[in-house]
Design an enzyme around this catalytic site. Structure first.
Site, PDB file in Angstrom:
ATOM      1  N   HIS A  35       0.538   4.629   7.082  1.00 32.67           N
ATOM      2  CA  HIS A  35       1.140   5.157   5.865  1.00 32.67           C
ATOM      3  C   HIS A  35       1.741   6.552   6.019  1.00 32.67           C
ATOM      4  O   HIS A  35       1.354   7.319   6.900  1.00 32.67           O
ATOM      5  CB  HIS A  35       0.085   5.169   4.740  1.00 32.67           C
ATOM      6  CG  HIS A  35      -0.522   3.835   4.499  1.00 32.67           C
ATOM      7  ND1 HIS A  35      -1.777   3.492   4.979  1.00 32.67           N
ATOM      8  CD2 HIS A  35      -0.048   2.742   3.863  1.00 32.67           C
ATOM      9  CE1 HIS A  35      -2.048   2.244   4.634  1.00 32.67           C
ATOM     10  NE2 HIS A  35      -1.010   1.765   3.951  1.00 32.67           N
ATOM     11  N   ASP A  52      -2.082   8.056   8.147  1.00 32.74           N
ATOM     12  CA  ASP A  52      -3.031   7.292   8.954  1.00 32.74           C
ATOM     13  C   ASP A  52      -2.218   6.417   9.902  1.00 32.74           C
ATOM     14  O   ASP A  52      -1.079   6.751  10.212  1.00 32.74           O
ATOM     15  CB  ASP A  52      -4.008   6.489   8.076  1.00 32.74           C
ATOM     16  CG  ASP A  52      -3.306   5.507   7.150  1.00 32.74           C
ATOM     17  OD1 ASP A  52      -2.114   5.204   7.377  1.00 32.74           O
ATOM     18  OD2 ASP A  52      -3.936   5.032   6.179  1.00 32.74           O
ATOM     19  N   SER A 104       0.802  -1.228   0.000  1.00 28.97           N
ATOM     20  CA  SER A 104       0.000   0.000   0.000  1.00 28.97           C
ATOM     21  C   SER A 104       0.833   1.275   0.000  1.00 28.97           C
ATOM     22  O   SER A 104       0.320   2.341  -0.319  1.00 28.97           O
ATOM     23  CB  SER A 104      -0.946   0.011   1.209  1.00 28.97           C
ATOM     24  OG  SER A 104      -0.223  -0.196   2.411  1.00 28.97           O
TER      25      SER A 104
END
Length: 366
Positions: free
Chosen positions: A335, A332, A43
């Site tokens: 990340h 977050d 991600s």
């Protein structure tokens, strides 16, 4: 290990914004520095592949993408990622999600990265379908053997094109976050010591890189794992006090990072014509977290967006994020913000202590 002093770190931070603003204005006026950028990973690098997969791990809603020119795309951050900044430097378009390409393949590169997935096939499976390392390399094989064949006149032309293209990786984070550190759901921590687990991951990654080499890749940058013990996902649930890095978790990934560097050196020496570059970013992330003012940062312990589970998970849809995103390390619970991605990319492009044994500028000259 080469380290920056406080003065050079601050100078680097002050320059990177101007540097990338200049690139974004002028990148379309000059020929690209490489024919293509191919992106693999999780991600941290996903540009929207998970949007098209049956998985709970998606970033297809605001405030994700709030600072990205195209808005919400599926990137797990507020704006651009490390591959985006590298693409801008190479004067290439952002590499689109590979599974979003239905017709002719863009010759400027593709993005195969997929959130919550990792090196091991079982990692991330709790959230649904994602693209693990083997999946990503298989999709690249299909790209080469089905799509690129239709765009080039001969295998020699494909080989020349791929040998000059840049391949970047960031993978393995989730094998710890969504596997080894979840003993109630996975038994990997019971079956493997930290050293054995790192060897397992690096061995699988090595085979994947060899497969890419067989398909034509020659210039590859593989980023090591960051200090996962400093993520809000871990620190805000730790008994050691909120905001304090869990050094035991950081020690886990150090085994992976140490093995990774040795493995990449071995591949460069054994695979003719190849160059494998280590993205030595763990120290940079840790230093920025511990000495934020040296990098123009203010908050390196809490998530910028309003996140689920007391700030430890992904962003709550349409929640209001922090006022100054460029002063935060974490977007977050997991990340990076665009500001930190820019810092990492710039250090790899023209720095001397992150991408080793050469930076991006040096890699392009080979």
């Amino acid at each position: 290990m080469a380290m920056m002093n406080s003065s050079s770190a601050l100078t680097l931070f002050c320059c990177f914004t101007i540097f990338f603003q200049f690139l974004s204005v002028n990148s379309r006026d000059s020929p690209p520095l490489a024919p293509a950028l191919y992106v693999f990973g999780d991600s941290l690098f996903d540009s929207g592949n998970n949007n098209l997969l049956p998985t709970l791990a998606k970033a297809n809603y605001l405030p994700y993408g709030m600072n990205f020119p195209k808005g919400v795309t599926g990137r797990f951050t507020d704006g651009r990622t490390v591959p985006d900044f590298i693409a801008e430097y190479l004067r290439l378009p952002y590499s689109p999600p590979s599974i979003s390409v239905r017709t002719s393949v863009p010759l400027t590169g593709l993005n195969y990265a997929s959130g919550v997935c990792g090196i091991l096939p079982e990692t991330g499976s709790l959230f649904g379908k994602c693209l693990n390392l083997d999946d990503q390399i298989e999709l690249f094989r299909l790209t080469v053997e089905l799509k690129l064949v239709a765009s080039f006149g001969s295998k020699k032309e494909i080989s020349e094109y791929l040998s000059k293209s840049i391949f970047i990786f960031s993978i393995g984070n989730n094998d710890y976050i969504n596997n080894y550190l979840l003993p109630l759901l996975y038994d990997s921590s019971k079956r493997y010591t930290p050293q054995q687990f790192a060897q397992l991951l690096v061995g699988r990654l090595s085979q994947g890189l060899k497969n890419l080499y067989i398909l034509g890749a020659r210039k590859m940058i593989v980023f090591e794992l960051g200090p996962i013990g400093c993520m809000p996902w871990i620190t805000r649930r730790s008994k050691k006090g909120q905001g304090q890095c869990d050094e035991e978790a950081n020690s886990l990934v150090s085994h992976f990072n140490n093995d990774l560097g040795s493995m990449l050196k071995g591949l460069t020496s054994t695979l003719s014509g190849s160059t494998f570059v280590l993205g030595h970013v763990n120290w940079l992330g840790y230093d920025a977290i511990k000495n934020p003012s040296n990098y123009g940062l203010r908050d390196t312990s809490t998530s910028c967006c309003n996140s689920w589970l007391n700030g430890t998970a992904t962003c709550i849809p349409f929640g209001k994020p922090c006022a100054n995103t460029n002063e935060h390390f974490f977007w977050d619970g997991f990340h990076l913000t665009e500001a930190v991605s820019s810092l990492v990319a710039n250090a790899c492009i023209n720095g001397s202590s992150v991408c080793l044994p050469m930076n991006m500028e040096g890699l392009l000259k080979i």
